[in-house]
Write a protein that holds these residues in place. Sequence first.
Motif, PDB file in Angstrom:
ATOM      1  N   GLN A   1      -6.465  39.384  52.403  1.00  0.00           N
ATOM      2  CA  GLN A   1      -6.852  40.565  51.523  1.00  0.00           C
ATOM      3  C   GLN A   1      -7.568  40.184  50.710  1.00  0.00           C
ATOM      4  N   ASP A   2      -8.597  41.360  50.203  1.00  0.00           N
ATOM      5  CA  ASP A   2      -9.612  41.119  49.293  1.00  0.00           C
ATOM      6  C   ASP A   2      -9.658  42.449  48.401  1.00  0.00           C
ATOM      7  N   VAL A   3     -10.155  41.973  47.073  1.00  0.00           N
ATOM      8  CA  VAL A   3      -9.814  43.195  46.109  1.00  0.00           C
ATOM      9  C   VAL A   3     -10.821  44.143  46.109  1.00  0.00           C
ATOM     10  N   ASN A   4     -11.790  43.848  47.038  1.00  0.00           N
ATOM     11  CA  ASN A   4     -12.964  44.878  47.407  1.00  0.00           C
ATOM     12  C   ASN A   4     -12.605  45.683  48.611  1.00  0.00           C
ATOM     13  N   ASP A   5     -11.507  45.406  49.170  1.00  0.00           N
ATOM     14  CA  ASP A   5     -10.979  46.139  50.382  1.00  0.00           C
ATOM     15  C   ASP A   5     -10.805  47.602  49.924  1.00  0.00           C
ATOM     16  N   SER A   6     -11.460  48.492  50.921  1.00  0.00           N
ATOM     17  CA  SER A   6     -10.911  49.921  50.554  1.00  0.00           C
ATOM     18  C   SER A   6      -9.671  50.202  50.905  1.00  0.00           C
ATOM     19  N   ASP A   7      -8.913  51.207  50.445  1.00  0.00           N
ATOM     20  CA  ASP A   7      -7.578  51.556  50.701  1.00  0.00           C
ATOM     21  C   ASP A   7      -7.252  51.419  52.193  1.00  0.00           C
ATOM     22  N   ASP A   8      -8.137  51.892  53.137  1.00  0.00           N
ATOM     23  CA  ASP A   8      -7.540  52.039  54.529  1.00  0.00           C
ATOM     24  C   ASP A   8      -7.528  50.675  54.799  1.00  0.00           C
ATOM     25  N   VAL A   9      -8.658  49.915  54.665  1.00  0.00           N
ATOM     26  CA  VAL A   9      -8.871  48.712  55.410  1.00  0.00           C
ATOM     27  C   VAL A   9      -7.879  47.566  54.844  1.00  0.00           C
ATOM     28  N   ALA A  10      -7.210  47.897  53.653  1.00  0.00           N
ATOM     29  CA  ALA A  10      -6.181  47.030  53.119  1.00  0.00           C
ATOM     30  C   ALA A  10      -4.759  47.540  53.808  1.00  0.00           C
ATOM     31  N   ALA A  11      -4.680  48.683  54.050  1.00  0.00           N
ATOM     32  CA  ALA A  11      -3.514  49.358  54.603  1.00  0.00           C
ATOM     33  C   ALA A  11      -3.520  48.785  56.252  1.00  0.00           C
ATOM     34  N   ARG A  12      -4.687  48.646  56.864  1.00  0.00           N
ATOM     35  CA  ARG A  12      -4.688  48.241  58.471  1.00  0.00           C
ATOM     36  C   ARG A  12      -4.271  46.651  58.295  1.00  0.00           C
ATOM     37  N   LYS A  13      -4.676  45.970  57.411  1.00  0.00           N
ATOM     38  CA  LYS A  13      -4.480  44.622  57.084  1.00  0.00           C
ATOM     39  C   LYS A  13      -3.031  44.165  57.384  1.00  0.00           C
ATOM     40  N   MET A  14      -2.300  44.957  56.174  1.00  0.00           N
ATOM     41  CA  MET A  14      -1.047  45.013  55.655  1.00  0.00           C
ATOM     42  C   MET A  14      -0.197  45.430  57.023  1.00  0.00           C
ATOM     43  N   ILE A  15      -0.353  46.353  57.692  1.00  0.00           N
ATOM     44  CA  ILE A  15       0.226  46.786  58.894  1.00  0.00           C
ATOM     45  C   ILE A  15       0.288  45.952  60.136  1.00  0.00           C
ATOM     46  N   ALA A  16      -1.062  45.408  60.224  1.00  0.00           N
ATOM     47  CA  ALA A  16      -1.293  44.585  61.312  1.00  0.00           C
ATOM     48  C   ALA A  16      -0.476  43.413  61.341  1.00  0.00           C
ATOM     49  N   VAL A  17      -0.559  42.777  59.897  1.00  0.00           N
ATOM     50  CA  VAL A  17       0.014  41.261  59.866  1.00  0.00           C
ATOM     51  C   VAL A  17       1.853  41.643  59.711  1.00  0.00           C
ATOM     52  N   LEU A  18       2.204  42.520  59.020  1.00  0.00           N
ATOM     53  CA  LEU A  18       3.538  42.667  58.673  1.00  0.00           C
ATOM     54  C   LEU A  18       4.259  42.860  60.016  1.00  0.00           C
ATOM     55  N   CYS A  19       3.711  43.885  60.802  1.00  0.00           N
ATOM     56  CA  CYS A  19       4.182  44.570  62.376  1.00  0.00           C
ATOM     57  C   CYS A  19       3.880  43.610  63.354  1.00  0.00           C
ATOM     58  N   LYS A  20       2.762  42.870  63.160  1.00  0.00           N
ATOM     59  CA  LYS A  20       2.713  41.771  64.234  1.00  0.00           C
ATOM     60  C   LYS A  20       1.911  42.501  65.437  1.00  0.00           C
ATOM     61  N   ILE A  21       0.930  43.403  64.931  1.00  0.00           N
ATOM     62  CA  ILE A  21      -0.045  44.069  66.098  1.00  0.00           C
ATOM     63  C   ILE A  21      -1.383  44.139  65.664  1.00  0.00           C
ATOM     64  N   PRO A  22      -2.223  44.228  66.788  1.00  0.00           N
ATOM     65  CA  PRO A  22      -3.678  43.896  66.473  1.00  0.00           C
ATOM     66  C   PRO A  22      -4.193  45.058  65.457  1.00  0.00           C
ATOM     67  N   MET A  23      -5.247  44.971  64.607  1.00  0.00           N
ATOM     68  CA  MET A  23      -5.986  45.988  63.837  1.00  0.00           C
ATOM     69  C   MET A  23      -6.227  47.228  64.333  1.00  0.00           C
ATOM     70  N   SER A  24      -7.019  46.906  65.681  1.00  0.00           N
ATOM     71  CA  SER A  24      -7.227  47.905  66.421  1.00  0.00           C
ATOM     72  C   SER A  24      -5.961  48.849  66.863  1.00  0.00           C
ATOM     73  N   ASP A  25      -4.829  48.284  67.023  1.00  0.00           N
ATOM     74  CA  ASP A  25      -3.741  49.210  67.352  1.00  0.00           C
ATOM     75  C   ASP A  25      -3.329  50.088  66.051  1.00  0.00           C
ATOM     76  N   VAL A  26      -3.516  49.669  64.729  1.00  0.00           N
ATOM     77  CA  VAL A  26      -3.100  50.472  63.750  1.00  0.00           C
ATOM     78  C   VAL A  26      -3.998  51.601  63.697  1.00  0.00           C
ATOM     79  N   MET A  27      -5.116  51.650  64.291  1.00  0.00           N
ATOM     80  CA  MET A  27      -6.083  52.748  64.034  1.00  0.00           C
ATOM     81  C   MET A  27      -5.322  53.947  65.159  1.00  0.00           C
ATOM     82  N   ARG A  28      -4.637  53.601  66.051  1.00  0.00           N
ATOM     83  CA  ARG A  28      -3.870  54.622  66.980  1.00  0.00           C
ATOM     84  C   ARG A  28      -2.589  55.081  66.512  1.00  0.00           C
TER      85      ARG A  28
END
Length: 227
Positions: free
Chosen positions: A26-53
């Motif tokens: 996580q980075d304080v300079n992350d945009s909201d959508d990037v922060a959300a992608r990271k969060m969902i990818a890590v906590l749901c254990k899926i690739p960040m590319s899958d979050v976009m789908r």
Amino acid sequence: MVTKIKIPTSLNEITLEQYQYLMKIQDVNDSDDVAARKMIAVLCKIPMSDVMRIEYKSITEILEKFNAMFSQKNEFIQRFKLHTTEFGFIPSLETISFGEYVDIEKYMSDWQTMNSAMAVLFRPITKQKGFKYDIEPYYSSATYSEVMKAMPLDVALGANVFFWNLGTELLSGLMSFLQDQAMTIPEISAKVSSSDKDGDGIRAFMHLRKETLQDSMKLPHYHLLNV
């Protein structure tokens, strides 16, 4: 579209290692959508590319669930199981060794070493009778530091808050004790009376320290609410 995704329903379903990794990327300079992608990818254990789908509506629902989970009060959990081993919190902090205390303070100051701090606070239960139990002697945090990465996040957060709250209470108690002792000596009493402002400053610092710790236990809310 992602058809199957396992969404944790409580902090007990998230490991300390997942949270450590999320805090690392996580980075304080992350945009909201990037922060959300990271969060969902890590906590749901899926690739960040899958979050976009994932459907946008589902994304907002997932983030709302995460927000609710991390907004809950962190309760102290004294015992937990990893596979077939039951770990217990140090039975009596009054008898904690100097080495244990030094290691806890050192490792607890950084989320990336929190597993080492938990390896000091929690060790395998060797004997129990009713609600009382004994744990393995402490030799080094390295003994269980890797194992503790798999511990439930709710246990780690609860232990962290419990330990620091206890430390704050001990500091406050020590300050009051020293002031009481000083008041019994006339020469020192006058100096203590003139230092009330300093005492207020110490109390304010300890309160701020507690609030800072509690804030660090939560994921950034602005990322959760502005998606």
